[in-house]
Design a protein around this motif. Structure first.
Motif, mmCIF file in Angstrom:
data_model
loop_
_atom_site.group_PDB
_atom_site.id
_atom_site.type_symbol
_atom_site.label_atom_id
_atom_site.label_comp_id
_atom_site.label_asym_id
_atom_site.label_seq_id
_atom_site.Cartn_x
_atom_site.Cartn_y
_atom_site.Cartn_z
ATOM 1 N N GLY A 296 -9.881 -0.716 8.690
ATOM 2 C CA GLY A 296 -8.808 -0.422 8.323
ATOM 3 C C GLY A 296 -7.866 0.125 6.907
ATOM 4 N N LYS A 297 -9.021 -0.358 5.984
ATOM 5 C CA LYS A 297 -8.396 -0.507 4.393
ATOM 6 C C LYS A 297 -8.547 0.647 4.008
ATOM 7 N N GLU A 298 -8.875 2.440 4.881
ATOM 8 C CA GLU A 298 -8.574 2.919 3.703
ATOM 9 C C GLU A 298 -7.201 3.710 4.582
ATOM 10 N N SER A 299 -6.506 2.963 5.358
ATOM 11 C CA SER A 299 -4.977 3.138 6.039
ATOM 12 C C SER A 299 -3.773 2.034 5.807
ATOM 13 N N PHE A 300 -4.470 0.901 4.978
ATOM 14 C CA PHE A 300 -3.477 -0.314 4.430
ATOM 15 C C PHE A 300 -2.215 0.277 3.562
ATOM 16 N N PHE A 301 -2.498 0.763 3.131
ATOM 17 C CA PHE A 301 -1.727 1.628 1.976
ATOM 18 C C PHE A 301 0.055 2.389 2.611
ATOM 19 N N ALA A 302 -0.610 3.561 3.231
ATOM 20 C CA ALA A 302 -0.532 4.373 4.718
ATOM 21 C C ALA A 302 0.926 2.987 5.636
ATOM 22 N N ASN A 337 -3.392 -7.326 13.870
ATOM 23 C CA ASN A 337 -3.805 -6.608 11.946
ATOM 24 C C ASN A 337 -2.483 -6.525 12.348
ATOM 25 N N SER A 338 -2.130 -5.270 13.144
ATOM 26 C CA SER A 338 -0.919 -4.314 13.151
ATOM 27 C C SER A 338 0.625 -5.192 12.884
ATOM 28 N N LYS A 339 0.524 -6.337 14.051
ATOM 29 C CA LYS A 339 1.681 -6.905 13.916
ATOM 30 C C LYS A 339 1.371 -7.703 12.397
ATOM 31 N N ALA A 340 0.371 -8.639 11.959
ATOM 32 C CA ALA A 340 1.006 -9.487 10.665
ATOM 33 C C ALA A 340 1.159 -8.005 9.917
ATOM 34 N N LEU A 341 1.144 -7.216 9.605
ATOM 35 C CA LEU A 341 1.725 -5.746 8.762
ATOM 36 C C LEU A 341 3.473 -5.854 9.051
#
Length: 427
Positions: A296-302, A337-341
């Motif tokens: 998911g590096k490509e979507s981290f910013f979004a 990962n989603s929860k951590a974000l």
């Protein structure tokens, strides 16, 4: 004008559906041909329903063929009505009765850990979806429905909202983009929908257009109810055909493009009934010209932008779907990962994903224990009239207490902690 209309699905593997062929004729009455897998048991009731629909719409002469694969009345009624409305225009709606237990509103801040997508033209997937207990059921009129099936799907979704027991799940509908989406609202707004998902949202104007349309439809249906109230005494057998089920309608815009990400906060804060902001990563990565990966590096910013926008607007951030329905461990890691974000939930495309999503978004034992200590210390300080809360050598500020209270409330709601936990708790 079309002389023959067809609706529905047929063929190998089709179940709980039917295929309807309708031809309006100049004479000869109603000629009904029924082929049904359950004709021995339900043939008479199917025929009765078909003739009732023809009579309701004032059709006196027609050739009607129903190829039935075990369809429920709500499906048969939707297919016949859609066929009729391909052949001529009418504002009348044939609406089946709505069980009282199917009617409920949903809270602005209710849990939305999981939302299960269901194709809006596939009744077999809708009928028992509620037994898997997702937080929300999405009847999808957009990407999951082929372009030539979108019109007839509207009638099926409308009838499903009214007639299917979703066991307390939030009734959600994903409409199409633009004018087609505004037209979709005409089929669901007054029929027991709790939340509308707006795909590919890029600007607050899209939110305003949807809300304007919803208000127009609410006003229209309210006037219809008033107009038809005088008919109830004399035409009680048809009251359900004029009934309207309007509840509080929430909105969940879906961010699916680079422009949508940039405008995320203005979208999230554009209206009082926007309760969540979701991200759709398949379309977003396509817009970037890259591909979606497990890391998911490509979507981290979004994703971070969507979380920040939602939190700044005081609404829920909701993550995208996880497309590999066979890898539960990868799903679990994705949810972590989603929860951590900072996300509060995510979409799912198969019922088997729901349990993993719920378990992983739920507070862990360690999180609950830490929250209990913070909340207990806060209440003890309050009882002593202290303006400062401390836990050990650390000072606790209001945001930390608020987060701990949220964790406790969630744990209680999910039966991971008793409501009276403080009575027996010792720090």
């Amino acid at each position: 004008m079309t002389e023959i209309a067809t609706t529905g699905n047929k063929g190998k593997g089709i179940r709980s559906d039917c295929f309807v062929t309708l031809e309006l004729t100049k004479g000869g009455g109603i000629n009904l041909q029924l082929e049904s897998r359950v004709g021995v048991m339900y043939g008479n009731s199917i025929r009765k329903l078909a003739f009732e629909i023809m009579e309701f719409f004032g059709v006196k002469n027609a050739n009607l063929t129903i190829e039935d694969a075990g369809a429920l009345p709500l499906v048969i009624a939707a297919r016949i009505e859609a066929a009729l409305k391909q052949l001529y225009k009418t504002d009348k709606e044939f609406l089946l009765p709505v069980p009282e237990e199917h009617i409920y509103t949903t809270a602005r801040d209710r849990n939305r850990f999981s939302r299960l997508y269901l194709p809006g033209n596939s009744p077999a997937l809708m009928i028992n979806a509620g037994i898997h207990h997702p937080d929300g059921i999405i009847l999808d009129l957009e990407d999951a429905v082929a372009p030539d099936k979108k019109f007839e799907a509207r009638f099926l979704v409308r009838n499903a909202l009214r007639s299917i027991d979703f066991y307390g799940a939030e009734h959600m509908v994903r409409i199409n983009q633009g004018e087609r989406g505004l037209e979709d609202l005409e089929y669901v707004t007054a029929h027991n929908v709790n939340l509308i998902l707006l795909p590919k949202c890029e600007h607050p104007d899209q939110i305003h257009a949807v809300n304007k349309k919803i208000q127009e439809l609410i006003t229209h249906h309210s006037s219809l109810i008033t107009h038809h109230s005088s008919l109830i005494t004399h035409h009680s057998s048809h009251i359900t055909h004029h009934s309207s089920l309007i509840t509080q309608i929430w909105l969940m815009p879906i961010i699916e493009s680079a422009l949508g990400v940039i405008n995320a906060y203005s979208i999230a804060s554009s209206a009082d009934n926007v309760v969540a902001l979701a991200i759709g990563l398949e379309d977003y990565t396509a817009d970037l010209g890259t591909r979606r990966t497990l890391e998911g590096k490509e979507s981290f910013f979004a994703r971070s932008m969507v979380v920040n926008a939602a939190r700044a607007a005081g609404i829920q951030p909701i993550d995208s779907v996880f497309s590999d329905i066979g890898d539960m461990e990868a799903l679990r890691q994705n949810v972590m990962n989603s929860k951590a974000l900072g996300f509060d939930g995510m979409g799912c495309i198969h019922p088997r994903q729901i349990k993993v999503i719920h378990e992983t978004f739920a507070p862990t034992s360690e999180e609950i224990e830490k929250a209990k200590k913070i909340v207990f210390a806060f209440h003890e300080a309050e009882k002593k009239g202290l303006g400062v809360v401390a836990l050990g050598n650390k000072m606790i500020d209001p945001p930390v207490v608020k987060r701990a209270l949220n964790t406790i409330n969630l744990a209680v709601k999910m039966n991971k902690l008793g409501e009276n936990w403080r009575e027996s708790y010792e720090i």
